[in-house]
Design a protein around this motif. Structure first.
Motif, PDB file in Angstrom:
ATOM      1  N   HIS A 183       8.882 -14.443   7.118  1.00  0.00           N
ATOM      2  CA  HIS A 183       8.797 -13.212   7.901  1.00  0.00           C
ATOM      3  C   HIS A 183       7.462 -13.139   8.632  1.00  0.00           C
ATOM      4  N   ARG A 184       6.401 -13.456   7.959  1.00  0.00           N
ATOM      5  CA  ARG A 184       5.077 -13.394   8.593  1.00  0.00           C
ATOM      6  C   ARG A 184       4.912 -14.481   9.650  1.00  0.00           C
ATOM      7  N   ILE A 185       5.520 -15.631   9.419  1.00  0.00           N
ATOM      8  CA  ILE A 185       5.449 -16.699  10.418  1.00  0.00           C
ATOM      9  C   ILE A 185       6.144 -16.274  11.703  1.00  0.00           C
ATOM     10  N   PHE A 186       7.335 -15.715  11.560  1.00  0.00           N
ATOM     11  CA  PHE A 186       8.076 -15.286  12.751  1.00  0.00           C
ATOM     12  C   PHE A 186       7.439 -14.049  13.398  1.00  0.00           C
ATOM     13  N   LEU A 187       6.765 -13.230  12.616  1.00  0.00           N
ATOM     14  CA  LEU A 187       6.018 -12.115  13.188  1.00  0.00           C
ATOM     15  C   LEU A 187       4.900 -12.644  14.073  1.00  0.00           C
ATOM     16  N   LEU A 188       4.227 -13.691  13.597  1.00  0.00           N
ATOM     17  CA  LEU A 188       3.179 -14.326  14.392  1.00  0.00           C
ATOM     18  C   LEU A 188       3.753 -14.944  15.662  1.00  0.00           C
ATOM     19  N   SER A 193      13.488 -10.285  11.895  1.00  0.00           N
ATOM     20  CA  SER A 193      14.359  -9.221  11.401  1.00  0.00           C
ATOM     21  C   SER A 193      15.377  -9.765  10.397  1.00  0.00           C
ATOM     22  N   GLY A 194      15.828 -10.974  10.625  1.00  0.00           N
ATOM     23  CA  GLY A 194      16.781 -11.585   9.700  1.00  0.00           C
ATOM     24  C   GLY A 194      16.133 -12.040   8.407  1.00  0.00           C
ATOM     25  N   PHE A 195      14.981 -12.698   8.540  1.00  0.00           N
ATOM     26  CA  PHE A 195      14.231 -13.132   7.354  1.00  0.00           C
ATOM     27  C   PHE A 195      13.295 -11.989   6.949  1.00  0.00           C
ATOM     28  N   ASP A 196      13.834 -11.033   6.226  1.00  0.00           N
ATOM     29  CA  ASP A 196      13.072  -9.820   5.905  1.00  0.00           C
ATOM     30  C   ASP A 196      11.925 -10.115   4.954  1.00  0.00           C
ATOM     31  N   THR A 197      10.994  -9.175   4.920  1.00  0.00           N
ATOM     32  CA  THR A 197       9.788  -9.363   4.127  1.00  0.00           C
ATOM     33  C   THR A 197      10.025  -9.282   2.628  1.00  0.00           C
ATOM     34  N   LEU A 198      11.170  -8.733   2.221  1.00  0.00           N
ATOM     35  CA  LEU A 198      11.470  -8.624   0.790  1.00  0.00           C
ATOM     36  C   LEU A 198      11.912  -9.950   0.198  1.00  0.00           C
ATOM     37  N   HIS A 199      12.800 -10.647   0.891  1.00  0.00           N
ATOM     38  CA  HIS A 199      13.348 -11.893   0.361  1.00  0.00           C
ATOM     39  C   HIS A 199      12.678 -13.143   0.911  1.00  0.00           C
ATOM     40  N   TYR A 200      12.081 -13.045   2.101  1.00  0.00           N
ATOM     41  CA  TYR A 200      11.440 -14.210   2.735  1.00  0.00           C
ATOM     42  C   TYR A 200      10.072 -13.808   3.295  1.00  0.00           C
ATOM     43  N   PRO A 201       9.133 -13.426   2.431  1.00  0.00           N
ATOM     44  CA  PRO A 201       7.841 -12.917   2.910  1.00  0.00           C
ATOM     45  C   PRO A 201       7.064 -13.907   3.787  1.00  0.00           C
ATOM     46  N   SER A 202       7.055 -15.173   3.401  1.00  0.00           N
ATOM     47  CA  SER A 202       6.299 -16.170   4.161  1.00  0.00           C
ATOM     48  C   SER A 202       6.921 -16.411   5.537  1.00  0.00           C
ATOM     49  N   GLY A 223       0.817  -1.202   0.000  1.00  0.00           N
ATOM     50  CA  GLY A 223       0.000   0.000   0.000  1.00  0.00           C
ATOM     51  C   GLY A 223       0.851   1.252   0.000  1.00  0.00           C
ATOM     52  N   SER A 224       0.213   2.369   0.335  1.00  0.00           N
ATOM     53  CA  SER A 224       0.933   3.642   0.372  1.00  0.00           C
ATOM     54  C   SER A 224       1.626   3.889   1.703  1.00  0.00           C
ATOM     55  N   VAL A 225       1.250   3.109   2.723  1.00  0.00           N
ATOM     56  CA  VAL A 225       1.859   3.223   4.047  1.00  0.00           C
ATOM     57  C   VAL A 225       2.893   2.108   4.207  1.00  0.00           C
ATOM     58  N   ALA A 226       4.119   2.489   4.493  1.00  0.00           N
ATOM     59  CA  ALA A 226       5.190   1.498   4.659  1.00  0.00           C
ATOM     60  C   ALA A 226       5.076   0.811   6.021  1.00  0.00           C
ATOM     61  N   TYR A 227       5.198  -0.499   6.015  1.00  0.00           N
ATOM     62  CA  TYR A 227       5.223  -1.259   7.256  1.00  0.00           C
ATOM     63  C   TYR A 227       6.630  -1.175   7.857  1.00  0.00           C
ATOM     64  N   ILE A 228       6.730  -1.496   9.120  1.00  0.00           N
ATOM     65  CA  ILE A 228       8.043  -1.506   9.773  1.00  0.00           C
ATOM     66  C   ILE A 228       8.974  -2.470   9.051  1.00  0.00           C
ATOM     67  N   SER A 229       8.419  -3.608   8.659  1.00  0.00           N
ATOM     68  CA  SER A 229       9.221  -4.614   7.974  1.00  0.00           C
ATOM     69  C   SER A 229       9.693  -4.135   6.610  1.00  0.00           C
ATOM     70  N   ASP A 230       8.912  -3.256   5.958  1.00  0.00           N
ATOM     71  CA  ASP A 230       9.330  -2.705   4.669  1.00  0.00           C
ATOM     72  C   ASP A 230      10.546  -1.799   4.839  1.00  0.00           C
ATOM     73  N   VAL A 231      10.485  -0.940   5.850  1.00  0.00           N
ATOM     74  CA  VAL A 231      11.619  -0.058   6.127  1.00  0.00           C
ATOM     75  C   VAL A 231      12.816  -0.883   6.596  1.00  0.00           C
ATOM     76  N   GLY A 232      12.521  -1.920   7.418  1.00  0.00           N
ATOM     77  CA  GLY A 232      13.584  -2.765   7.944  1.00  0.00           C
ATOM     78  C   GLY A 232      14.248  -3.629   6.900  1.00  0.00           C
ATOM     79  N   ALA A 233      13.582  -3.827   5.761  1.00  0.00           N
ATOM     80  CA  ALA A 233      14.163  -4.635   4.687  1.00  0.00           C
ATOM     81  C   ALA A 233      14.978  -3.789   3.716  1.00  0.00           C
TER      82      ALA A 233
END
Length: 258
Positions: A132-137, A121-130, A47-57
């Motif tokens: 990243h979401r698992i570890f976020l959970l 943080s290591g498995f960023d949302t750009l290269h490891y989206p799935s 979207g138009s709002v960057a997530y923390i993970s987007d900035v972190g990646a």
């Protein structure tokens, strides 16, 4: 081995305070970086709002990884210190097995949250989206479980020390903050898929709110101020038993005189 009974309480308070400062300051730096840069749309951003993970990646990934690791360790260490201080008599000790179980489960939840935060943080949302979401959970569930068990522990301890209003304030403050964050986390999980922009805003609010939750441990650990204030479980039981024996002997003596 560190003698916790001789350590000044400010040392313990520094741990959650430093952790909250690092977490909040780094999040603010990441948010300002995105805003000052003209709100760019990152490669992983939907979207138009960057997530923390987007900035972190982005190019800030080294900072994001270090901050997440430091915050996770600091969060876990705050609960471990709380457990040790109760065991050493610097904080109100548990009087029942269930309180000890709740306290242990709170530490386990914090450990799970720490691992989730480090790995997301290591498995960023750009290269490891799935992943990243698992570890976020994993991180969110771990922190939520830790908060629930911590509140339950404080609730039962406060019943044994009803004269201590500080204990009551501690678990009420944690309950309010944790309830709001858990409710926001549920809203985040829904909006993440259906309204990404709203989900991004909620994620930033949750992240900054976590810093506030960390600061509640400063209040908890500050109660270690002074020397030994609380008797151990064994000492309290022995005192109670001694009092009962004295009453029994007095009653027996009175009966013999009669």
């Amino acid at each position: 081995m560190l003698h916790l009974r001789a350590v000044h309480h400010r040392f313990f308070v520094t741990v959650p305070a430093f952790t909250a400062f690092i977490w909040f300051g780094s999040l603010l730096a990441m948010l300002l970086t995105w805003l000052i840069s003209g709100r760019p749309k990152y490669a992983s951003q939907e979207g138009s709002v960057a997530y923390i993970s987007d900035v972190g990646a982005s190019f800030l990934k080294p900072l994001f990884v270090v901050v997440c690791c430091v915050t996770g360790v600091g969060f876990l260490l705050s609960l471990v210190l709380e457990r040790l201080l109760r065991h050493r008599g610097r904080l109100a000790p548990e009087m029942r097995i269930r309180e000890h179980v709740f306290g242990t489960l709170a530490v386990v939840g914090a450990f799970i949250g720490m691992l989730g935060l480090a790995f997301l943080s290591g498995f960023d949302t750009l290269h490891y989206p799935s992943l990243h979401r698992i570890f976020l959970l994993v991180f969110m569930v771990g922190v939520a479980l830790s908060a629930v068990f911590t509140i339950a522990e404080y609730r039962w301890i406060a019943q044994d020390y009803q004269h201590m209003r500080k204990l009551r304030r501690a678990y009420i403050a944690k309950a309010i903050i944790a309830s709001v964050l858990i409710a926001l986390a549920i809203a985040f999980a829904i909006t993440l898929f259906y309204v990404p922009n709203v989900g991004g805003i909620i994620e930033w609010i949750i992240a900054f709110g976590f810093a506030l939750y960390l600061l509640t441990f400063c209040y908890d650990l500050r109660m270690a101020k002074g020397t030994e204030q609380y008797p151990s479980v064994e000492k309290k039981a022995a005192t109670s038993e001694g009092g009962q024996n004295a009453q029994g002997q007095a009653a027996e003596k009175g009966g013999n005189q009669a």
